[in-house]
Motif scaffolding. Structure first.
Motif, PDB file in Angstrom:
ATOM      1  N   SER A 226       0.959  -1.027   0.139  1.00  0.00           N
ATOM      2  CA  SER A 226      -0.140  -0.420  -0.277  1.00  0.00           C
ATOM      3  C   SER A 226       0.712   1.129   0.067  1.00  0.00           C
ATOM      4  O   SER A 226       0.667   2.273  -0.608  1.00  0.00           O
ATOM      5  N   PHE A 227       1.906   0.950   0.346  1.00  0.00           N
ATOM      6  CA  PHE A 227       3.443   2.186   0.085  1.00  0.00           C
ATOM      7  C   PHE A 227       3.519   2.401  -0.645  1.00  0.00           C
ATOM      8  O   PHE A 227       3.600   3.199  -1.393  1.00  0.00           O
ATOM      9  N   THR A 228       3.775   1.853  -1.393  1.00  0.00           N
ATOM     10  CA  THR A 228       4.371   1.523  -3.283  1.00  0.00           C
ATOM     11  C   THR A 228       3.067   2.496  -4.387  1.00  0.00           C
ATOM     12  O   THR A 228       3.698   2.743  -4.743  1.00  0.00           O
ATOM     13  N   ALA A 229       2.365   1.717  -3.797  1.00  0.00           N
ATOM     14  CA  ALA A 229       0.978   1.884  -4.854  1.00  0.00           C
ATOM     15  C   ALA A 229       0.741   3.388  -4.103  1.00  0.00           C
ATOM     16  O   ALA A 229       0.021   3.887  -4.894  1.00  0.00           O
ATOM     17  N   LEU A 230       0.675   4.050  -3.829  1.00  0.00           N
ATOM     18  CA  LEU A 230       0.982   5.555  -3.563  1.00  0.00           C
ATOM     19  C   LEU A 230       1.441   6.097  -3.978  1.00  0.00           C
ATOM     20  O   LEU A 230       2.306   5.977  -5.080  1.00  0.00           O
ATOM     21  N   PRO A 231       0.755   7.413  -4.827  1.00  0.00           N
ATOM     22  CA  PRO A 231       1.570   8.705  -6.240  1.00  0.00           C
ATOM     23  C   PRO A 231       2.681   9.227  -5.347  1.00  0.00           C
ATOM     24  O   PRO A 231       2.562   9.955  -5.414  1.00  0.00           O
ATOM     25  N   LEU A 232       3.322   8.227  -5.087  1.00  0.00           N
ATOM     26  CA  LEU A 232       4.927   9.149  -4.109  1.00  0.00           C
ATOM     27  C   LEU A 232       5.318   9.488  -4.741  1.00  0.00           C
ATOM     28  O   LEU A 232       6.044  11.061  -4.705  1.00  0.00           O
ATOM     29  N   SER A 233       5.677  10.068  -6.431  1.00  0.00           N
ATOM     30  CA  SER A 233       6.348  11.061  -7.109  1.00  0.00           C
ATOM     31  C   SER A 233       5.659  12.585  -7.084  1.00  0.00           C
ATOM     32  O   SER A 233       6.070  13.402  -7.174  1.00  0.00           O
ATOM     33  N   SER A 234       4.564  12.623  -6.530  1.00  0.00           N
ATOM     34  CA  SER A 234       3.303  14.227  -6.852  1.00  0.00           C
ATOM     35  C   SER A 234       3.283  14.275  -5.264  1.00  0.00           C
ATOM     36  O   SER A 234       2.592  15.138  -5.262  1.00  0.00           O
ATOM     37  N   LEU A 235       3.971  13.677  -4.279  1.00  0.00           N
ATOM     38  CA  LEU A 235       3.503  14.116  -2.850  1.00  0.00           C
ATOM     39  C   LEU A 235       4.938  15.294  -2.788  1.00  0.00           C
ATOM     40  O   LEU A 235       5.926  15.082  -3.757  1.00  0.00           O
ATOM     41  N   SER A 236       4.233  15.909  -2.085  1.00  0.00           N
ATOM     42  CA  SER A 236       5.125  17.649  -2.354  1.00  0.00           C
ATOM     43  C   SER A 236       5.111  18.349  -1.105  1.00  0.00           C
ATOM     44  O   SER A 236       3.648  18.488  -0.193  1.00  0.00           O
ATOM     45  N   HIS A 237       5.720  19.574  -0.451  1.00  0.00           N
ATOM     46  CA  HIS A 237       5.722  20.560   0.558  1.00  0.00           C
ATOM     47  C   HIS A 237       3.871  21.492  -0.317  1.00  0.00           C
ATOM     48  O   HIS A 237       4.017  21.988   0.396  1.00  0.00           O
ATOM     49  N   ASN A 238       4.031  21.104  -1.415  1.00  0.00           N
ATOM     50  CA  ASN A 238       3.040  22.360  -1.714  1.00  0.00           C
ATOM     51  C   ASN A 238       1.586  21.912  -2.519  1.00  0.00           C
ATOM     52  O   ASN A 238       1.005  22.889  -2.437  1.00  0.00           O
ATOM     53  N   SER A 239       1.285  21.106  -2.149  1.00  0.00           N
ATOM     54  CA  SER A 239       0.372  20.753  -1.749  1.00  0.00           C
ATOM     55  C   SER A 239      -1.015  21.066  -1.202  1.00  0.00           C
ATOM     56  O   SER A 239      -0.194  22.162   0.526  1.00  0.00           O
ATOM     57  N   GLN A 292      12.885  15.483  -1.056  1.00  0.00           N
ATOM     58  CA  GLN A 292      12.156  16.689   0.347  1.00  0.00           C
ATOM     59  C   GLN A 292      12.389  15.750   1.066  1.00  0.00           C
ATOM     60  O   GLN A 292      12.482  16.021   2.046  1.00  0.00           O
ATOM     61  N   VAL A 293      12.173  14.444   0.781  1.00  0.00           N
ATOM     62  CA  VAL A 293      12.523  13.705   2.002  1.00  0.00           C
ATOM     63  C   VAL A 293      13.841  13.463   2.146  1.00  0.00           C
ATOM     64  O   VAL A 293      13.791  13.517   3.181  1.00  0.00           O
ATOM     65  N   ILE A 294      15.240  13.099   0.967  1.00  0.00           N
ATOM     66  CA  ILE A 294      16.318  13.608   2.080  1.00  0.00           C
ATOM     67  C   ILE A 294      16.701  14.302   2.058  1.00  0.00           C
ATOM     68  O   ILE A 294      16.790  14.683   3.973  1.00  0.00           O
ATOM     69  N   GLY A 295      15.952  15.981   1.845  1.00  0.00           N
ATOM     70  CA  GLY A 295      15.865  17.408   3.200  1.00  0.00           C
ATOM     71  C   GLY A 295      15.700  16.979   4.283  1.00  0.00           C
ATOM     72  O   GLY A 295      16.219  18.045   5.445  1.00  0.00           O
TER      73      GLY A 295
END
Length: 489
Positions: A226-239, A292-295
């Motif tokens: 269920s984690f890998t099924a998320l739209p991970l690449s689109s998650l952002s602090h601009n949401s 953002q994750v690494i930061g």
């Protein structure tokens, strides 16, 4: 402190029927601007306390003050789109709200028990009452979420309970929507938030297992499906705000579960740094979300376990700079480095003068010649208060010796602070309690990014260890205090 509080959020958009493609390109000037009026009364609050709505794209939100009876009237002027924001009031009086242009919502609540008493009336109240009622129904407090209740279960059973909780949340939403239809956009985004929360719980289990066993856990092959099924690449602090809050919890847990070694400390080895970067890229892609994750990880390390020894972060920075494209993240890291550059081991500890419960002014310099075990906390911080029993034992071990247990609360209200001192076993002859309202005079100067935060200051007034072990670490904490006692100025 890792804040594991789950926030149940949703975004409500107006329903519309399908229209010809040519009509979808509507000029912004043609969208009518309408005010949103938010009124209410917050009982057991103080006159002059602030009320405002935090929301995406607004750096300086409108702020109003409570009157002597706790009433307020807040007008958001010229709104052209739905607002997914957070209503903020006095301490413990805040929640995610959804407001649309033209709404006129009235809210009443008891500040001492906000979520059990909050109620909305007027236009726009339906979805906000859903948010409040769902929070009450699922008791979304830190102590009720799966990662607090079931971490001792076997992985498959834990995953089953996490999936069951999400299913129950969806069923609750569907039952509520049967009373009055909810817009498609609301349902879509709300489901995404629930999906993110489920992933947070699974990552939390991995983090807990790594930390307690000191090795990578053996998990079923589908544990993180269920984690890998998320739209991970689109998650952002601009949401939008609700998505951003849920994503923040995801990024926090992810770094410990997938990137860092079991001890939670970034290695100084460059090969390890490259492996960490490769793992984040594999999960999030070569995207701003990865940056953002690494930061986030680097900043958390600087304000946490590496606050007094940034070398591992400095070693990884060239790799990060070579790939990062998010200027906000880069700026945040630079700020974290600047704010902690005076907090290295051997540096003079930042001085402060604060008041104790009797109003007496106390300075850090008053304890020169003694070892100071510094504890930053606040009255509603569950992890802070969880350390109280272990702290009682630790203070007894060092009674009569040159160790001062110095507590600094960042509570904004002295009443909250003093009630906590009376309610919990925090005081002792070898402890001193000071108040730093909002954390502006002391906590900020120590770069504290999570609570509780512990520091050991030597007899000479210099930092011996930032991110020191907690009282519950037992023998480890005793050992570092004994080492500090043995070092004469």
């Amino acid at each position: 402190m890792r804040n594991l509080l789950l926030i149940l959020v949703a975004v409500l958009a107006a329903c519309s029927t399908a229209k010809p493609l040519v009509e979808t390109a509507v000029s912004a000037k043609s969208v009518p601007k309408m005010d949103i009026i938010l009124t209410g009364r917050l009982l057991n609050a103080h006159a002059g306390d602030s009320v405002w709505v935090a929301r995406k794209g607004v750096k300086r939100p409108e702020v109003v003050l409570l009157d002597a009876t706790g009433k307020f009237r807040l007008v958001l002027q010229g709104v052209v789109a739905p607002i997914d924001g957070q209503l903020n009031g006095p301490s413990n009086c805040s929640m995610i709200v959804f407001l649309q242009p033209g709404d006129s919502v009235n809210v009443t609540a008891e500040c001492r028990d906000f979520y059990k008493t909050v109620d909305f009336t007027g236009r726009g109240s339906f979805v906000n009452n859903y948010l409040a009622q769902a929070h009450r129904h699922f008791d979304n407090s830190r102590d009720s979420v799966p990662e607090r209740l079931y971490t001792k279960d076997l992985p498959a059973e834990y995953k089953r309970k996490v999936d069951l909780r999400r299913q129950q949340q969806l069923e609750y939403m569907n039952a509520y929507a049967a009373q009055q239809p909810l817009p498609t956009e609301f349902i879509r985004i709300h489901k995404q938030v629930l999906d993110i929360q489920r992933a947070v719980s699974l990552l939390s289990y991995m983090h807990y297992a790594k930390y307690t066993t000191k090795q990578e856990p053996a998990l079923p092959a589908d544990f993180l499906a269920s984690f890998t099924a998320l739209p991970l690449s689109s998650l952002s602090h601009n949401s939008d705000l609700s998505i951003r809050l849920a994503t923040s919890h995801l990024f926090e847990e992810y770094q410990y579960a997938r990137l860092l070694p079991p001890n939670g400390i970034l290695p100084v080895d460059l090969n390890a740094a490259e492996q960490i970067f490769a793992q984040a890229t594999a999960d999030f892609g070569d995207t701003p979300a990865r940056d953002q994750v690494i930061g986030r990880m680097l900043c958390d390390q600087l304000r946490g376990p590496l606050v007094d020894n940034p070398q591992p972060v400095l070693a990884m920075l060239p790799l990060f700079k070579a790939h990062n494209r998010d200027s906000v993240v880069a700026s945040t890291i630079r700020q974290a480095l600047r704010s902690t550059e005076h907090l290295r081991r051997g540096d003079l500890a930042p001085v402060f003068t604060l008041q104790d419960a009797s109003g007496k002014r106390v300075s850090l310099q008053d304890f020169r010649g003694k070892v100071v075990y510094l504890d930053f906390w606040y009255s509603s911080c569950a992890p802070c208060l969880a350390e109280a029993p272990a702290a009682v034992k630790l203070k007894k071990q060092f009674m009569g010796r040159d160790v001062v247990f110095l507590y600094i609360s960042i509570d904004r209200k002295a009443d909250d602070w003093q009630k906590a001192l009376a309610r919990h076993p925090l005081t002792s002859p070898n402890s001193v309690h000071l108040l730093d309202p909002g954390g502006y005079k002391a906590s900020a100067n120590y770069g504290v990014g999570g609570f509780p935060s512990y520091w050991i200051i030597g007899r000479d007034g210099r930092i011996r260890q930032g991110a020191a072990p907690r009282p519950s670490a037992g023998a480890e904490t005793v050992a570092v205090l004994e080492q500090a006692l043995a070092q004469r100025p």
